[in-house]
Design a protein around this motif. Structure first.
Motif, mmCIF file in Angstrom:
data_model
loop_
_atom_site.group_PDB
_atom_site.id
_atom_site.type_symbol
_atom_site.label_atom_id
_atom_site.label_comp_id
_atom_site.label_asym_id
_atom_site.label_seq_id
_atom_site.Cartn_x
_atom_site.Cartn_y
_atom_site.Cartn_z
ATOM 1 N N TRP A 122 35.785 87.305 99.785
ATOM 2 C CA TRP A 122 34.386 87.588 100.049
ATOM 3 C C TRP A 122 33.780 86.313 100.632
ATOM 4 C CZ3 TRP A 122 30.426 90.011 101.511
ATOM 5 C CH2 TRP A 122 29.123 89.698 101.115
ATOM 6 N N ASP A 123 33.321 86.384 101.864
ATOM 7 C CA ASP A 123 32.803 85.217 102.584
ATOM 8 C C ASP A 123 31.304 85.110 102.323
ATOM 9 O OD1 ASP A 123 32.426 83.086 104.231
ATOM 10 O OD2 ASP A 123 33.051 84.091 106.075
ATOM 11 N N ASN A 124 30.905 84.110 101.532
ATOM 12 C CA ASN A 124 29.498 83.937 101.177
ATOM 13 C C ASN A 124 29.120 82.469 101.296
ATOM 14 O OD1 ASN A 124 29.529 82.550 98.310
ATOM 15 N ND2 ASN A 124 31.207 84.039 98.354
ATOM 16 N N GLY A 125 27.875 82.157 101.035
ATOM 17 C CA GLY A 125 27.415 80.796 101.224
ATOM 18 C C GLY A 125 27.672 79.861 100.071
ATOM 19 N N HIS A 126 28.270 80.337 98.975
ATOM 20 C CA HIS A 126 28.436 79.513 97.796
ATOM 21 C C HIS A 126 29.819 78.881 97.682
ATOM 22 C CE1 HIS A 126 24.519 80.627 96.162
ATOM 23 N NE2 HIS A 126 24.786 81.871 96.520
ATOM 24 N N VAL A 127 30.844 79.572 98.156
ATOM 25 C CA VAL A 127 32.210 79.054 98.134
ATOM 26 C C VAL A 127 32.791 79.217 99.534
ATOM 27 C CG1 VAL A 127 34.548 79.361 97.194
ATOM 28 C CG2 VAL A 127 32.555 79.605 95.700
ATOM 29 N N PRO A 128 33.279 78.148 100.168
ATOM 30 C CA PRO A 128 33.861 78.266 101.503
ATOM 31 C C PRO A 128 35.018 79.263 101.519
ATOM 32 C CG PRO A 128 33.562 75.953 100.907
ATOM 33 C CD PRO A 128 33.302 76.755 99.672
ATOM 34 N N ALA A 129 35.126 80.028 102.593
ATOM 35 C CA ALA A 129 36.138 81.085 102.668
ATOM 36 C C ALA A 129 37.544 80.540 102.493
ATOM 37 C CB ALA A 129 36.011 81.832 104.000
ATOM 38 N N GLU A 130 37.792 79.309 102.964
ATOM 39 C CA GLU A 130 39.151 78.773 102.865
ATOM 40 C C GLU A 130 39.567 78.461 101.429
ATOM 41 O OE1 GLU A 130 36.578 75.176 104.215
ATOM 42 O OE2 GLU A 130 36.631 77.364 104.487
ATOM 43 N N HIS A 131 38.598 78.425 100.510
ATOM 44 C CA HIS A 131 38.912 78.177 99.100
ATOM 45 C C HIS A 131 38.617 79.386 98.209
ATOM 46 C CE1 HIS A 131 39.603 74.009 100.026
ATOM 47 N NE2 HIS A 131 38.367 73.821 100.428
ATOM 48 N N ALA A 132 38.057 80.433 98.764
ATOM 49 C CA ALA A 132 37.494 81.516 97.949
ATOM 50 C C ALA A 132 38.560 82.327 97.216
ATOM 51 C CB ALA A 132 36.662 82.441 98.830
ATOM 52 N N ILE A 133 38.127 82.911 96.121
ATOM 53 C CA ILE A 133 38.977 83.793 95.313
ATOM 54 C C ILE A 133 39.422 84.990 96.150
ATOM 55 C CG2 ILE A 133 38.861 85.453 93.400
ATOM 56 C CD1 ILE A 133 37.147 83.334 91.912
ATOM 57 N N ARG A 134 40.694 85.329 96.054
ATOM 58 C CA ARG A 134 41.264 86.469 96.786
ATOM 59 C C ARG A 134 41.291 87.746 95.959
ATOM 60 N NH1 ARG A 134 40.370 82.532 100.314
ATOM 61 N NH2 ARG A 134 41.654 82.717 102.189
ATOM 62 N N GLY A 135 41.140 87.654 94.675
ATOM 63 C CA GLY A 135 41.214 88.822 93.797
ATOM 64 C C GLY A 135 41.831 88.417 92.477
ATOM 65 N N LEU A 136 42.110 89.379 91.641
ATOM 66 C CA LEU A 136 42.797 89.094 90.397
ATOM 67 C C LEU A 136 44.221 88.615 90.681
ATOM 68 C CD1 LEU A 136 41.732 92.201 88.259
ATOM 69 C CD2 LEU A 136 40.914 89.838 87.981
ATOM 70 N N HIS A 137 44.689 87.694 89.871
ATOM 71 C CA HIS A 137 46.086 87.263 89.938
ATOM 72 C C HIS A 137 46.895 87.945 88.845
ATOM 73 C CE1 HIS A 137 49.527 84.722 88.730
ATOM 74 N NE2 HIS A 137 49.634 84.444 90.013
ATOM 75 N N SER A 138 46.415 87.857 87.593
ATOM 76 C CA SER A 138 47.163 88.379 86.446
ATOM 77 C C SER A 138 46.257 88.414 85.237
ATOM 78 C CB SER A 138 48.381 87.492 86.153
ATOM 79 O OG SER A 138 47.970 86.154 85.886
ATOM 80 N N VAL A 139 46.755 89.040 84.183
ATOM 81 C CA VAL A 139 46.138 88.942 82.865
ATOM 82 C C VAL A 139 47.197 88.480 81.881
ATOM 83 C CG1 VAL A 139 44.323 90.641 83.249
ATOM 84 C CG2 VAL A 139 46.553 91.390 82.410
ATOM 85 N N THR A 140 46.748 87.818 80.831
ATOM 86 C CA THR A 140 47.641 87.391 79.758
ATOM 87 C C THR A 140 47.261 88.120 78.488
ATOM 88 O OG1 THR A 140 47.906 85.185 80.726
ATOM 89 C CG2 THR A 140 48.454 85.434 78.387
ATOM 90 N N LEU A 141 48.227 88.813 77.897
ATOM 91 C CA LEU A 141 48.039 89.499 76.624
ATOM 92 C C LEU A 141 48.686 88.682 75.519
ATOM 93 C CD1 LEU A 141 47.329 91.809 78.557
ATOM 94 C CD2 LEU A 141 48.667 93.352 77.113
#
Length: 320
Positions: free
Chosen positions: A141-160
């Motif tokens: 998500w390209d927004n003004g708070h986090v540069p796109a080159e560093h931005a979160i891409r989605g969930l990676h995993s969960v730990t149970l």
């Protein structure tokens, strides 16, 4: 065995103050609020969905923010860490960025060839950022708070966290996940082709007390089903295996079934469709309070009970 989930759909957690929750996930983590609605079982409480531009399955962390709920406790029988995927060269940037925002982070560690940075959100929910060495092709998500080159891409995993591994591992096999490796007391399972967005780690800690689900803890973890007929087939298969599964529930933006894995964590299987653009345009996602048809007659009462939320204009490109 017909059940073959392709990965995570969403994680739902319990937060505290809704404005503080929105400020952190929108401004500090740079996610988009893709839907502002209510807890269908408790309409006096928001249900906030954060994700990428359109809220595709696998990008979503959602919250029931109960301002006055007591503090929860991480322990066995819970998902104890929710991890997001970030670019391989971005962990150092994120450590600095979170530090500037007043968030205390752990040291950067390496696990399964991935760099991991762990921290807590303002309510104590344990989060991690994980950089996969082969990268993550999903668009941020390209927004003004986090540069796109560093931005979160989605969930990676969960730990149970579980007290005993065998029955939990067996159920993940029944959901079509594959055991991919073990590091000490941590077992990893992958859905589909594995990789970011399709992973679950199971940490076995027999002496750890049971967790208490409340503020700062995960409520449930949802896995993907491609469509409603497939979900119905999977439900029938789980029932045949003796799993106590709910009926199929209409969550407006997907259909859901719920059950517990043997270690205690509440799981969901959610459909990919119909998605979040069924009741508002893509550019306006999250700005207005959306209610399902059965709650519309009570809109005035519900709106009066909910606190106001101030959203950054970047959440809606047409308004920026």
């Amino acid at each position: 065995m017909s059940i073959k989930t392709t990965g995570l759909h969403h994680v739902t957690a319990i937060g505290g103050d809704p404005q503080r929750n929105a400020d952190f996930y929108l401004r500090t983590l740079g996610l988009r609020l893709v839907k502002t609605t209510v807890n269908f079982d408790d309409p006096g409480t928001y249900h906030l969905y954060y994700g990428d531009e359109s809220g595709v399955p696998g990008s979503l962390l959602t919250f029931f923010p109960w301002k006055d709920a007591p503090k929860g406790r991480r322990g066995t029988g819970q998902a104890t860490t929710t991890s997001f995927s970030v670019p391989a060269n971005s962990i150092g940037w994120w450590k600095d960025h979170l530090g500037r925002a007043g968030i205390t982070t752990g040291r950067i560690t390496s696990r399964d060839g991935e760099d991991v940075l762990t921290f807590d959100d303002p309510d104590g929910l344990r989060l991690a950022l994980v950089a996969h060495p082969q990268g993550d092709p999903r668009d941020p998500w390209d927004n003004g708070h986090v540069p796109a080159e560093h931005a979160i891409r989605g969930l990676h995993s969960v730990t149970l966290s579980v007290a005993e591994e065998d029955a939990t591992a067996e159920m993940f096999g029944e959901l079509g996940l594959t055991f991919t490796g073990q590091d000490s007391n941590r077992l990893r399972f992958g859905a589909g082709e594995g990789g970011p967005g399709a992973l679950v780690d199971v940490v076995v800690t027999p002496g750890t007390p049971r967790g208490v689900v409340s503020t700062g803890t995960v409520h449930h973890v949802a896995w993907r089903a491609p469509d409603e007929p497939t979900q119905a087939s999977w439900r029938a298969e789980l029932v045949d295996r003796g799993v106590n599964v709910t009926s199929i529930l209409d969550r407006q933006y997907f259909r859901s079934i719920y059950f517990r894995e043997p270690g205690g964590t509440l799981l969901e299987v959610a459909t990919d469709q119909p998605g979040f653009a069924i009741d508002e345009p893509l550019l306006e996602l999250g700005r207005a309070l959306k209610l399902p048809p059965w709650l519309e007659p009570d809109r005035e009462q519900i709106e009066h009970a909910l606190p106001k939320l101030n959203l950054p204009s970047e959440n809606n490109p047409a308004q920026a």
